[in-house]
Design a protein around this motif. Sequence first.
Motif, PDB file in Angstrom:
ATOM      1  N   GLY A  55       2.320  -6.124 -13.159  1.00  0.00           N
ATOM      2  CA  GLY A  55       1.090  -5.325 -13.162  1.00  0.00           C
ATOM      3  C   GLY A  55       1.343  -3.891 -12.724  1.00  0.00           C
ATOM      4  N   ILE A  56       2.134  -3.720 -11.663  1.00  0.00           N
ATOM      5  CA  ILE A  56       2.474  -2.377 -11.193  1.00  0.00           C
ATOM      6  C   ILE A  56       3.286  -1.641 -12.242  1.00  0.00           C
ATOM      7  CG2 ILE A  56       3.837  -1.098  -9.484  1.00  0.00           C
ATOM      8  CD1 ILE A  56       3.022  -3.209  -7.432  1.00  0.00           C
ATOM      9  N   CYS A  76     -10.609  -0.117  -6.475  1.00  0.00           N
ATOM     10  CA  CYS A  76      -9.837  -1.200  -7.088  1.00  0.00           C
ATOM     11  C   CYS A  76      -9.355  -2.190  -6.025  1.00  0.00           C
ATOM     12  CB  CYS A  76      -8.655  -0.613  -7.854  1.00  0.00           C
ATOM     13  SG  CYS A  76      -7.523  -1.835  -8.531  1.00  0.00           S
ATOM     14  N   ALA A  77      -8.797  -1.668  -4.917  1.00  0.00           N
ATOM     15  CA  ALA A  77      -8.304  -2.533  -3.845  1.00  0.00           C
ATOM     16  C   ALA A  77      -9.433  -3.357  -3.238  1.00  0.00           C
ATOM     17  CB  ALA A  77      -7.626  -1.692  -2.773  1.00  0.00           C
ATOM     18  N   ALA A  78     -10.605  -2.723  -3.058  1.00  0.00           N
ATOM     19  CA  ALA A  78     -11.751  -3.439  -2.493  1.00  0.00           C
ATOM     20  C   ALA A  78     -12.198  -4.577  -3.408  1.00  0.00           C
ATOM     21  CB  ALA A  78     -12.898  -2.460  -2.257  1.00  0.00           C
ATOM     22  N   PHE A  79     -12.254  -4.311  -4.722  1.00  0.00           N
ATOM     23  CA  PHE A  79     -12.635  -5.357  -5.666  1.00  0.00           C
ATOM     24  C   PHE A  79     -11.618  -6.493  -5.682  1.00  0.00           C
ATOM     25  CE2 PHE A  79     -15.758  -2.420  -7.460  1.00  0.00           C
ATOM     26  CZ  PHE A  79     -16.769  -3.293  -7.826  1.00  0.00           C
ATOM     27  N   MET A 131      -8.061  -5.172 -13.254  1.00  0.00           N
ATOM     28  CA  MET A 131      -8.665  -4.296 -12.243  1.00  0.00           C
ATOM     29  C   MET A 131      -7.717  -3.167 -11.867  1.00  0.00           C
ATOM     30  SD  MET A 131     -10.447  -6.967  -9.586  1.00  0.00           S
ATOM     31  CE  MET A 131     -11.578  -8.256 -10.128  1.00  0.00           C
ATOM     32  N   VAL A 132      -6.419  -3.484 -11.776  1.00  0.00           N
ATOM     33  CA  VAL A 132      -5.430  -2.470 -11.413  1.00  0.00           C
ATOM     34  C   VAL A 132      -5.309  -1.408 -12.505  1.00  0.00           C
ATOM     35  CG1 VAL A 132      -2.966  -2.087 -10.980  1.00  0.00           C
ATOM     36  CG2 VAL A 132      -4.136  -4.005  -9.894  1.00  0.00           C
ATOM     37  N   TYR A 170      -2.135  -4.886  -3.046  1.00  0.00           N
ATOM     38  CA  TYR A 170      -1.019  -3.977  -2.782  1.00  0.00           C
ATOM     39  C   TYR A 170      -0.644  -3.131  -4.005  1.00  0.00           C
ATOM     40  CZ  TYR A 170      -0.466  -6.677   1.474  1.00  0.00           C
ATOM     41  OH  TYR A 170      -0.690  -7.268   2.693  1.00  0.00           O
ATOM     42  N   ALA A 171      -1.069  -3.561  -5.182  1.00  0.00           N
ATOM     43  CA  ALA A 171      -0.770  -2.774  -6.389  1.00  0.00           C
ATOM     44  C   ALA A 171      -1.445  -1.400  -6.343  1.00  0.00           C
ATOM     45  CB  ALA A 171      -1.173  -3.551  -7.639  1.00  0.00           C
ATOM     46  N   PRO A 172      -2.760  -1.309  -6.101  1.00  0.00           N
ATOM     47  CA  PRO A 172      -3.364   0.032  -5.979  1.00  0.00           C
ATOM     48  C   PRO A 172      -2.828   0.812  -4.784  1.00  0.00           C
ATOM     49  CG  PRO A 172      -4.964  -1.690  -5.449  1.00  0.00           C
ATOM     50  CD  PRO A 172      -3.786  -2.374  -6.052  1.00  0.00           C
ATOM     51  N   LEU A 173      -2.420   0.119  -3.722  1.00  0.00           N
ATOM     52  CA  LEU A 173      -1.841   0.803  -2.561  1.00  0.00           C
ATOM     53  C   LEU A 173      -0.548   1.522  -2.961  1.00  0.00           C
ATOM     54  CD1 LEU A 173      -1.846   1.279   0.554  1.00  0.00           C
ATOM     55  CD2 LEU A 173      -0.445  -0.792   0.719  1.00  0.00           C
ATOM     56  N   ILE A 174       0.310   0.820  -3.682  1.00  0.00           N
ATOM     57  CA  ILE A 174       1.590   1.402  -4.109  1.00  0.00           C
ATOM     58  C   ILE A 174       1.370   2.538  -5.098  1.00  0.00           C
ATOM     59  CG2 ILE A 174       3.700   0.904  -5.422  1.00  0.00           C
ATOM     60  CD1 ILE A 174       3.633  -1.902  -4.137  1.00  0.00           C
ATOM     61  N   LEU A 175       0.492   2.325  -6.075  1.00  0.00           N
ATOM     62  CA  LEU A 175       0.229   3.350  -7.088  1.00  0.00           C
ATOM     63  C   LEU A 175      -0.401   4.600  -6.459  1.00  0.00           C
ATOM     64  CD1 LEU A 175      -1.171   1.056  -9.917  1.00  0.00           C
ATOM     65  CD2 LEU A 175       1.044   2.218  -9.898  1.00  0.00           C
ATOM     66  N   ALA A 176      -1.260   4.390  -5.452  1.00  0.00           N
ATOM     67  CA  ALA A 176      -1.899   5.531  -4.798  1.00  0.00           C
ATOM     68  C   ALA A 176      -0.883   6.366  -4.042  1.00  0.00           C
ATOM     69  CB  ALA A 176      -2.990   5.030  -3.848  1.00  0.00           C
ATOM     70  N   PHE A 177       0.009   5.716  -3.296  1.00  0.00           N
ATOM     71  CA  PHE A 177       1.016   6.448  -2.539  1.00  0.00           C
ATOM     72  C   PHE A 177       1.999   7.165  -3.464  1.00  0.00           C
ATOM     73  CE2 PHE A 177       0.227   4.108   1.543  1.00  0.00           C
ATOM     74  CZ  PHE A 177       0.172   5.226   2.351  1.00  0.00           C
ATOM     75  N   LEU A 178       2.497   6.471  -4.484  1.00  0.00           N
ATOM     76  CA  LEU A 178       3.552   7.026  -5.322  1.00  0.00           C
ATOM     77  C   LEU A 178       3.054   8.161  -6.214  1.00  0.00           C
ATOM     78  CD1 LEU A 178       5.572   3.845  -6.364  1.00  0.00           C
ATOM     79  CD2 LEU A 178       5.935   5.372  -4.431  1.00  0.00           C
TER      80      LEU A 178
END
Length: 422
Positions: free
Chosen positions: A176-177, A43-46, A12-13, A63-71
Amino acid sequence: MLTEKLLLHVLMVLAPVLSYGFFFERKYFSSFPYLWGALQSICAAFCIIFAYHDGGLFWDLRYAPLILAFLYGGKISGGMVLGTILVCRAAYGGEALVFALLGIVLAALIPFLLSGIFMDYHPYKRVKMAMITGIWPIVVQIFILLSFTAYSSEINSSLMDTIFRLLTFGIIQVLGIGTAARLNELIIERSLMKKEIQKAEKLNTMGELAASIAHEVRNPLTVVKGFLQLMQKDDKDQRHPYIPLVLSELGRAEVIINDYLNFAKPEFKQLEHFSLAQILSDVCVLLNALAVKQGVELKREGAAEALLLTDRNQLRQALVNVIKNAIEATPSGGTVTVSLSLSGDQAVVSIADTGKGMTPEQLSRIGTLFYTTKDKGTGLGTTVSVKIIESMQGKISFKSEPGKGTEVTLKLPLHKKMNISY
């Protein structure tokens, strides 16, 4: 079961990264922060919807999509994902809701702080930074878990088992990240490579065009200039006062044509050993009159001695173009500093001005054909200078900030003479 579920979340990530790379391969993630944020929010919602519930905890890779979105997308993208996670988690409720929401906010703190400087680093370093950042949510979760346990006074034997699961979960999340970050870098690298290929094709086309027309145009100009010079000698009564102006413009046309020829293929007619410090001093003396006329102070710094083996005249031309541009870009009362230093087997020349500077967009176009920030000019001078330095196996880079000025750095390979005695 936990491992299998988390591996599904890894897919998903990766899905937003692959989707973005497929449909928007020519744009950076930060170019469309809302789109990138929307993809990562989905992605985070799923991840939360299909979370694995065990031991009173939700196991997922939110938290993986959270980190990727910010960075990679910046604060806008990261804020969208953070809001999505907070809303989704609040919808689930639960006894530990307050602690869960606090943990989400704390987990977003480090990615938020890194979002402004992350893209300034080298691609490989960015991947490592993303993976290290992935450890931070694990630390936060362990802290929140211990805090909630202490708050509820329910310390039991399953606590250590939960912490062990957190470590396993952390390893999968970091990997994954890291995988997603590496795919992001491949997309960015491919985009840059396509731009470089397009730029190289334009440069090659322009070079062929320059080589084919320069000689044909220069020959009739030389004839016209010669006859005008003869007319000027015979014009003792100055009945033709515009001849000097015409000759001046013909000379300017010749300079432009020579720039085209140098752009097409810089000719190193005479390779010789010489001191770079002496060349810099000569160029500064030559351009000091222009600096005084503009009200600019031209400073020469650095006492390093650097011996080069190349065409002195070609290098002089490149230096004159760069320093002249710096002087013209600096307002009256400003300073242009030319310094020379050594770094390993390279001589480093820095030309820094206190002019108006350039925006990132302007800076990215410096050195391309026909682009100039000056009101008058063809833009060929900088392009020719870049071509000359690169042909000497050197490197030229530009660093600028609006309102603070521009710094041009030239790195040239040193040449060491060998004294052999018999």
